[in-house]
Structure formats: structure tokens, C-alpha cells
Scaffold this motif. Structure first.
Motif, PDB file in Angstrom:
ATOM      1  N   LEU A 199      -8.433  -8.346   1.587  1.00  0.00           N
ATOM      2  CA  LEU A 199      -7.797  -8.722   0.324  1.00  0.00           C
ATOM      3  C   LEU A 199      -8.470  -9.947  -0.287  1.00  0.00           C
ATOM      4  O   LEU A 199      -8.694 -10.002  -1.507  1.00  0.00           O
ATOM      5  CB  LEU A 199      -6.308  -9.002   0.545  1.00  0.00           C
ATOM      6  CG  LEU A 199      -5.466  -7.834   1.074  1.00  0.00           C
ATOM      7  CD1 LEU A 199      -3.999  -8.248   1.180  1.00  0.00           C
ATOM      8  CD2 LEU A 199      -5.606  -6.601   0.194  1.00  0.00           C
ATOM      9  N   ARG A 255      -6.862   0.641  -3.201  1.00  0.00           N
ATOM     10  CA  ARG A 255      -6.534  -0.288  -2.121  1.00  0.00           C
ATOM     11  C   ARG A 255      -6.693   0.380  -0.763  1.00  0.00           C
ATOM     12  O   ARG A 255      -7.181  -0.232   0.188  1.00  0.00           O
ATOM     13  CB  ARG A 255      -5.126  -0.853  -2.271  1.00  0.00           C
ATOM     14  CG  ARG A 255      -4.948  -2.129  -1.433  1.00  0.00           C
ATOM     15  CD  ARG A 255      -3.565  -2.704  -1.493  1.00  0.00           C
ATOM     16  NE  ARG A 255      -3.129  -3.045  -2.836  1.00  0.00           N
ATOM     17  CZ  ARG A 255      -1.920  -3.508  -3.119  1.00  0.00           C
ATOM     18  NH1 ARG A 255      -1.030  -3.693  -2.142  1.00  0.00           N
ATOM     19  NH2 ARG A 255      -1.571  -3.792  -4.361  1.00  0.00           N
ATOM     20  N   LEU A 301       0.810  -1.214   0.000  1.00  0.00           N
ATOM     21  CA  LEU A 301       0.000   0.000   0.000  1.00  0.00           C
ATOM     22  C   LEU A 301       0.845   1.265   0.000  1.00  0.00           C
ATOM     23  O   LEU A 301       0.614   2.187  -0.794  1.00  0.00           O
ATOM     24  CB  LEU A 301      -0.935   0.001   1.218  1.00  0.00           C
ATOM     25  CG  LEU A 301      -1.766   1.279   1.415  1.00  0.00           C
ATOM     26  CD1 LEU A 301      -2.780   1.438   0.281  1.00  0.00           C
ATOM     27  CD2 LEU A 301      -2.484   1.240   2.757  1.00  0.00           C
ATOM     28  N   LEU A 326      -9.238  -6.792  -7.038  1.00  0.00           N
ATOM     29  CA  LEU A 326      -7.828  -6.464  -6.876  1.00  0.00           C
ATOM     30  C   LEU A 326      -6.902  -7.306  -7.749  1.00  0.00           C
ATOM     31  O   LEU A 326      -5.887  -6.819  -8.243  1.00  0.00           O
ATOM     32  CB  LEU A 326      -7.427  -6.640  -5.400  1.00  0.00           C
ATOM     33  CG  LEU A 326      -8.077  -5.674  -4.405  1.00  0.00           C
ATOM     34  CD1 LEU A 326      -7.742  -6.088  -2.978  1.00  0.00           C
ATOM     35  CD2 LEU A 326      -7.615  -4.241  -4.665  1.00  0.00           C
TER      36      LEU A 326
END
Length: 385
Positions: free
Chosen positions: A181, A48, A37, A188
Motif C-alpha cells: 500500500l 487492489r 479489499l 491508490l
């Protein structure tokens, strides 16, 4: 490529907030930091961070502080208090690591001291990988060690944590970074090695910055009480401890610099004209001592200092703009509209003084010789209560 440096508060704010300047501090530490990140830019970073920000809403931070952290604090301190002594660097990292594991999504199913020790060993190696630019030994050998540690950490901790979450219905999964996630994988599309580094990053970022501050705050307070014994009674006053924490972070940021690289040609109001690829170093040690902001005594540790309007009491040590530290309020505390976060560092430091913590008179602290950063390698203390 031209290197520039800014050393004033005003110029630092401008650099931090310019969206054409991207993070460049951790390039040498890409073995741990690639694609995590803090190293993302633009839309990738926004998307994100928007997902992971859900875990740092204030009601969640209050739950961590009031429901989860007290037991971690007492369980971690108990064996040291029983022995009557501790080493702050190791203790601080174990303490903050146990909470960081919860927020990152690294399960500790056994909960044994041996399991904690193994996770702490991984954490120490990840920290060395992230700060490889400051490592004074054989960097390639250290890089190889970090790469192997990431694989071993994955096998021992990460892969089982993923399996446990995928075996649960979505609504029953714990609230942590790993779950975010996994639940958003369709959007993603992160390769497994990026997930591995992201979780390792959250583990080290959540533990290392707070643990470093924990030791430094105690050191600063020991020095302050030696010079101002009349203030020793304030050692467990959370307002005073929080002020000491802010001053320590201002004067001793976890990283003494921040670095940004120009993605396009940029002209800044502070007078810098940057070509593509030029880098700007923000000298945080100088910025946080800017006398036009902090006054003539800006170099001095003063827990009764009042920060100027719209300037954080910790200066710019925790960043500004898009890369402002996501866990700043959890670590250092905050005044909320109808409540207050005490902060994990002030809470821990206050508890240490409640237990009668003092420097070990027969065992002096030592600085870490293996890094250019001002870290302690060991800081022995005793408990006198």
C-alpha cells in the motif's frame, strides 16, 4: 429491495461469478470493513487485488509455511505445553495472529507475551466489528468500542510500522500488505483511515478464519476418533489431517452465508430475476451439503470423502470468482505441480496431536452466547505426551 436465497451448488457458483453482483455480507460491519479489499467491486477491486496478490504467490506461501511459521508455531505452543493444558479458541487466534501480523505488516518489535496479548485484544474487537450483523448485544456501543480500538491500534502498532517502512529504502522494505500500500500510494491514493481498516482486515481475516477452523477441526477429529479409535494413529498423518480440515471447512464455513447485491438488473440461469438493489443470500450450509454434488451422505463428516471433479474439497466455503479467499491455499494447503503446501491449519492440528492433545475431561467446551454464529467461546484441552 427483494431478498433471494440460493441453496444449490450450481446456483451458488453462478451468483459468485456474476460480475454485476457485488459483495454485501459486511455492510453492517463497515466500521472495520468499509473500503477494504473484500468489499470493493469492479475496477477498484481488480486493481487492489492485483497488487496484493503478489504476496500470495505460491513460492511466497511456501516460504511462510516452511521458514516463518515453524518458529511461530513452537514459540506459541511452548508455554501451554509446559503447563500441560490450553484453551483452543485463544491459542488458535494467537497462533494465526502472529503469522497474519507478518503478512499484514503489523510489526511486533518487542516480541513479548504482553505485546502479543495487546494485539490479540485488538484482534478480538476487530472480529466483533466485522461480524456486527450477528452481534446480539448493544450494537452501537460495540461499534463505538471498535472505532476507539482502531485508533488505539493505529497509535500503538500501525503508525510505528509505517514509520519503520518509510525510513527504509524501497528495496529493503519487508514484503507485506502494508508495504504494498505504501509503495503504490501514488496510484491508490488511499486515505489513512482506509489503510488502517485494510491492515486491520488482513489481520483479522488472516487470523480469524484459520483460528476458527483450527478449533473446529480438532473438535471434529476428537469426535471422529471417539467413534473410530482405529484411526487415532492417523492423527499426525498430514494427508488425513488435511482431509479432516477440508471436510470441517465444508460443513462449517467461517461464515454460514455469503451475500451479493445487484448493481444492475440481472437474470440468472438458476431462475432468479434481480432488480437493482436486490440481494441474494448464498446459504453455504445448504450449498455444501448439496446431495447432487456430495452424495446421499452430504451431511456427514467423512475425512475419506473424495470431492467431485472440479469441486474444491472444502466446497464453496472459501468463495469462488473474484472474491475467492486470497489466503485459501496458505490456510488449508494445496497440491502443487512439483511440491505441496501442507497448510497452516493442518500443520498446526497435526502438531497438537503430536503433543498428545485431548479434550480436558474435567472442563467441557462452551459455545459463544454473544453471536448467532456457531463459535466456541472456550475449548479446554490437555497435553498428555
Amino acid at each position: 429491495m427483494t431478498m433471494h436465497t440460493v441453496s444449490t451448488h450450481e446456483a451458488a457458483i453462478e451468483v459468485f461469478r456474476n460480475r454485476n453482483l457485488r459483495q454485501a455480507l459486511y455492510d453492517a460491519g463497515d466500521v472495520v470493513m468499509a473500503d477494504v479489499l473484500v468489499n470493493l467491486h469492479g475496477d477498484e477491486h481488480r486493481d487492489r487485488r492485483r497488487l496484493e496478490n503478489r504476496l500470495y504467490r505460491r513460492e511466497t506461501l511456501l516460504r511462510y509455511e516452511r521458514e516463518l511459521f515453524p518458529a511461530i508455531l513452537e514459540d506459541t505452543l511452548a508455554p501451554h505445553v509446559e503447563r500441560g493444558h490450553a484453551e483452543l479458541v485463544s491459542l488458535g487466534h494467537q497462533l494465526m495472529m502472529n503469522l497474519a501480523a507478518l503478512t499484514a505488516g503489523v510489526d511486533r518489535p518487542l516480541g513479548t507475551p504482553e505485546e502479543t496479548g495487546r494485539l490479540y485484544d485488538y484482534l478480538r474487537i476487530f472480529i466483533e466489528g466485522a461480524t456486527l450483523a450477528h452481534y446480539t448485544g448493544d450494537r452501537q456501543a460495540k461499534r463505538d468500542e471498535v472505532e476507539q480500538a482502531l485508533l488505539d491500534f493505529d497509535a500503538e502498532f500501525l503508525a510505528p510500522s509505517i514509520d519503520r517502512r518509510l525510513a527504509l529504502p524501497v528495496e529493503a522494505r519487508p514484503r507485506d500488505v502494508l508495504t504494498v500500500l505504501l509503495d503504490n500510494d501514488d496510484d491508490l491514493h488511499l486515505p489513512h483511515d482506509v489503510v488502517r481498516r485494510e491492515i486491520a482486515f488482513y489481520l483479522l481475516a488472516g487470523a480469524h478464519t484459520s483460528a476458527t477452523a483450527f478449533t473446529r477441526v480438532l473438535h471434529r477429529m476428537f469426535e471422529w476418533f471417539a467413534a473410530h479409535p482405529e484411526d487415532r494413529a492417523s492423527a499426525t498423518d498430514i494427508d488425513f489431517v488435511q482431509a479432516c480440515t477440508n471436510e470441517t471447512i465444508r460443513l462449517e464455513p467461517s461464515s454460514p452465508v455469503a451475500v451479493r447485491r445487484a448493481e444492475t438488473a440481472v437474470s440468472l440461469a438458476c431462475g432468479l430475476d434481480l432488480a437493482v438493489g436486490d440481494e441474494v443470500t448464498i446459504d453455504l450450509l445448504a450449498v455444501n451439503r448439496d446431495r447432487t454434488v456430495w452424495g446421499a451422505d452430504a451431511d456427514t463428516f467423512d475425512p475419506r470423502r473424495v470431492a467431485p471433479d472440479r469441486v474444491p474439497a472444502w466446497g464453496l466455503s472459501l468463495g469462488s470468482g473474484m472474491h475467492h479467499c486470497i489466503g485459501a491455499e496458505l490456510a488449508a494447503g494445496a497440491i502443487l505441480e512439483n511440491d505441496r503446501l501442507r497448510g497452516l491449519v493442518p500443520t498446526s492440528v497435526s502438531r497438537m496431536f503430536e503433543l498428545g492433545c485431548d479434550p480436558d475431561p474435567s472442563n467441557a467446551p462452551e459455545r459463544d452466547p454473544d453471536t448467532a454464529r456457531p463459535y466456541f467461546s472456550r475449548y479446554p484441552v490437555v497435553f498428555t505426551s
